[in-house]
Motif scaffolding. Structure first.
Motif, PDB file in Angstrom:
ATOM      1  N   TRP A 251      16.116  30.436  -2.604  1.00 16.08           N
ATOM      2  CA  TRP A 251      15.917  31.886  -2.539  1.00 16.08           C
ATOM      3  C   TRP A 251      17.271  32.569  -2.604  1.00 16.08           C
ATOM      4  O   TRP A 251      18.174  32.271  -1.820  1.00 16.08           O
ATOM      5  CB  TRP A 251      15.182  32.256  -1.253  1.00 16.08           C
ATOM      6  CG  TRP A 251      15.217  33.706  -0.870  1.00 16.08           C
ATOM      7  CD1 TRP A 251      15.764  34.243   0.260  1.00 16.08           C
ATOM      8  CD2 TRP A 251      14.680  34.814  -1.605  1.00 16.08           C
ATOM      9  NE1 TRP A 251      15.596  35.597   0.285  1.00 16.08           N
ATOM     10  CE2 TRP A 251      14.927  35.984  -0.856  1.00 16.08           C
ATOM     11  CE3 TRP A 251      14.009  34.924  -2.825  1.00 16.08           C
ATOM     12  CZ2 TRP A 251      14.538  37.245  -1.281  1.00 16.08           C
ATOM     13  CZ3 TRP A 251      13.618  36.184  -3.254  1.00 16.08           C
ATOM     14  CH2 TRP A 251      13.875  37.324  -2.488  1.00 16.08           C
TER      15      TRP A 251
ATOM     16  N   GLN B  31      19.845  30.435  -0.327  1.00 21.75           N
ATOM     17  CA  GLN B  31      19.196  29.713   0.770  1.00 21.75           C
ATOM     18  C   GLN B  31      18.315  28.605   0.214  1.00 21.75           C
ATOM     19  O   GLN B  31      17.577  28.807  -0.750  1.00 21.75           O
ATOM     20  CB  GLN B  31      18.380  30.681   1.628  1.00 21.75           C
ATOM     21  CG  GLN B  31      19.253  31.746   2.272  1.00 21.75           C
ATOM     22  CD  GLN B  31      18.450  32.814   2.967  1.00 21.75           C
ATOM     23  OE1 GLN B  31      17.270  32.625   3.238  1.00 21.75           O
ATOM     24  NE2 GLN B  31      19.077  33.943   3.256  1.00 21.75           N
TER      25      GLN B  31
ATOM     26  N   VAL C  91      13.519  26.867   2.087  1.00 25.73           N
ATOM     27  CA  VAL C  91      13.126  27.986   2.948  1.00 25.73           C
ATOM     28  C   VAL C  91      11.690  27.769   3.445  1.00 25.73           C
ATOM     29  O   VAL C  91      10.753  27.735   2.642  1.00 25.73           O
ATOM     30  CB  VAL C  91      13.218  29.318   2.186  1.00 25.73           C
ATOM     31  CG1 VAL C  91      12.867  30.482   3.108  1.00 25.73           C
ATOM     32  CG2 VAL C  91      14.609  29.499   1.590  1.00 25.73           C
TER      33      VAL C  91
ATOM     34  N   ARG D 178       7.813  24.701   1.788  1.00 26.29           N
ATOM     35  CA  ARG D 178       9.228  25.062   1.722  1.00 26.29           C
ATOM     36  C   ARG D 178       9.588  25.415   0.289  1.00 26.29           C
ATOM     37  O   ARG D 178       9.450  24.582  -0.611  1.00 26.29           O
ATOM     38  CB  ARG D 178      10.111  23.907   2.216  1.00 26.29           C
ATOM     39  CG  ARG D 178      10.012  23.663   3.715  1.00 26.29           C
ATOM     40  CD  ARG D 178      10.886  22.498   4.153  1.00 26.29           C
ATOM     41  NE  ARG D 178      10.836  22.317   5.591  1.00 26.29           N
ATOM     42  CZ  ARG D 178      11.653  22.909   6.457  1.00 26.29           C
ATOM     43  NH1 ARG D 178      12.609  23.706   6.010  1.00 26.29           N
ATOM     44  NH2 ARG D 178      11.536  22.699   7.750  1.00 26.29           N
TER      45      ARG D 178
ATOM     46  N   THR E 139      17.184  30.842   6.853  1.00 34.58           N
ATOM     47  CA  THR E 139      16.201  29.825   6.491  1.00 34.58           C
ATOM     48  C   THR E 139      15.365  29.416   7.688  1.00 34.58           C
ATOM     49  O   THR E 139      14.358  28.740   7.541  1.00 34.58           O
ATOM     50  CB  THR E 139      16.904  28.576   5.931  1.00 34.58           C
ATOM     51  OG1 THR E 139      17.837  28.094   6.905  1.00 34.58           O
ATOM     52  CG2 THR E 139      17.625  28.891   4.648  1.00 34.58           C
TER      53      THR E 139
END
Length: 412
Positions: A87, A66, A69, A83, A3
């Motif tokens: 993910w 994640q 990100v 952001r 990240t």
């Protein structure tokens, strides 16, 4: 992918000029909205609910998932950044999470199109960053009451995402260029801003200088001054002179009463904001004070000013931005010329304002939008709080619940 992975540097194409950074939300709100203004279904009940809902959804995902990100990409001279909510590298699926209450099928198509636009922009940036030829994109609607997720999924190729984002940026680039030029003119004018009177009153220069230094240094200042010193013009002068020093986007002048709002606008007029100073000033009133049709609900089936609001907004927004002096009367006139709601035109122009003048509750109420909007847009804000001794009582009212004995009697 970590990240914390930094996006690859993207070079400008021949002829492209850097237009600065834009948040994904700002880009999509500007270029991907259409149709009616419709408040019958609001997917995100509160900011706190949204944070808790996102945390709940992402906690349900697998160990490789994640969160938050950071992504960035360059298109038509615009540095797009934001952001992504989530993910999943194993499934190659990017998720955009929206919290709501009720039946997700009631979300209006134009609202859902805005959500898809945000998700696709994140998908494009991820493809650019990782060199993917395509990926799955999912909208996850999370009901904060039932805990149920409704997932809508699409597969997109990298070229199709690039084409979509290019279309958004094409619509936004002209506005970005205008805003860059406006900001340069604003900052140059504020650096050269002169006090509007031949001389300062006793103590007035010291007050203005203290406000200037506090804003310059990014610290709080509590100032007390006697009646008649000219506090409004002194504090405005000091704060405005300091805006370019910290690259501050917006000054919010907060008052407890209507008379305070009028004094602030009067002070800004003295400084030239209504005429010569390239400063975009927005007066913001409560919705019940600005509404043209208080007997109608805020959606296109009931209110003519909500019908087609986002289709007519671009022309109204452009006229308002060029007018710059946007007190209640000016907003009402421009909105009437374009057949849209003056209150929500004012809400839109807050995003592009240099000075916003309004009541305490726009910042300090738990449901206030001014600071939340600035944070989501990546904008920096400075505050001037007039007659701050009133804030204690107002804060108690804003942060206290009310219990009506009649409600308890009805339960017996």
């Amino acid at each position: 992918m970590s990240t914390h992975t930094q996006p690859e540097q993207t070079t400008l194409a021949a002829g492209e000029q850097p237009l600065g950074a834009v948040a994904v939300r700002v880009l999509c709100d500007f270029a991907a909205r259409g149709g009616d203004l419709d408040l019958r279904f609001t997917p995100s009940p509160t900011g706190i609910d949204g944070i808790e809902g996102h945390a709940t959804v992402t906690a349900r995902r697998g160990p490789g998932y994640q969160r938050e990100v950071p992504l960035s990409g360059l298109c038509r001279g615009l540095r797009i950044q934001g952001r992504a909510d989530g993910w999943d590298p194993d499934a190659r699926r990017l998720e955009e999470i929206k919290t709501h209450r009720g039946d997700p099928s009631l979300i209006r198509p134009n609202r859902q199109a805005l959500h898809w636009a945000q998700a696709r922009v994140y998908g494009w940036m991820l493809c650019e960053q990782l060199g993917f030829d395509g990926l799955d994109i999912a909208l996850v609607y999370y009901d904060i009451d039932s805990g149920r997720e409704t997932v809508l999924s699409e597969h997109h190729t990298a070229p199709s995402l690039r084409e979509f984002v290019d279309g958004l940026c094409e619509r936004y680039a002209g506005w970005a260029l205008q805003e860059r030029e406006h900001r340069a003119a604003r900052d140059a004018a504020l650096r050269a801003l002169a006090f509007p009177h031949p001389a300062f009153r006793p103590g007035q220069r010291e007050l203005a200088a203290s406000v200037y230094r506090a804003h310059r240094d990014g610290r709080a200042l509590l100032a007390e001054a006697p009646t008649g010193i000219g506090k409004t013009i002194a504090t405005l002068f000091g704060a405005l002179r300091a805006l370019p020093l910290r690259a501050t986007d917006r000054l919010c002048y907060l008052t407890a009463r209507t008379t305070g709002r009028a004094l602030a606008l009067g002070g800004l007029r003295q400084l030239g904001a209504e005429q010569s100073l390239p400063l975009r000033v927005v007066e913001h009133r409560a919705r019940e004070q600005a509404c043209e049709h208080p007997d109608k609900a805020c959606h296109g089936d009931a209110c003519p000013l909500a019908r087609g609001f986002y289709d007519r907004l671009p022309a109204a927004r452009l006229e308002a931005a060029r007018a710059r002096w946007l007190n209640h009367e000016a907003l009402r006139r421009i909105a009437a010329d374009h057949g849209i709601c003056p209150y929500y035109l004012g809400q839109e122009l807050l995003r592009w304002s240099d000075v916003a003048v309004g009541d305490y509750h726009h910042v300090f109420d738990p449901g206030a939008a001014w600071l939340a909007l600035a944070e989501e847009d990546g904008r920096s804000v400075a505050l001037l709080v007039d007659e701050a001794h009133h804030l204690i009582g107002r804060a108690r009212d804003m942060h206290s619940a009310e219990l009506d004995p009649a409600d308890f009697q009805a339960l017996r």
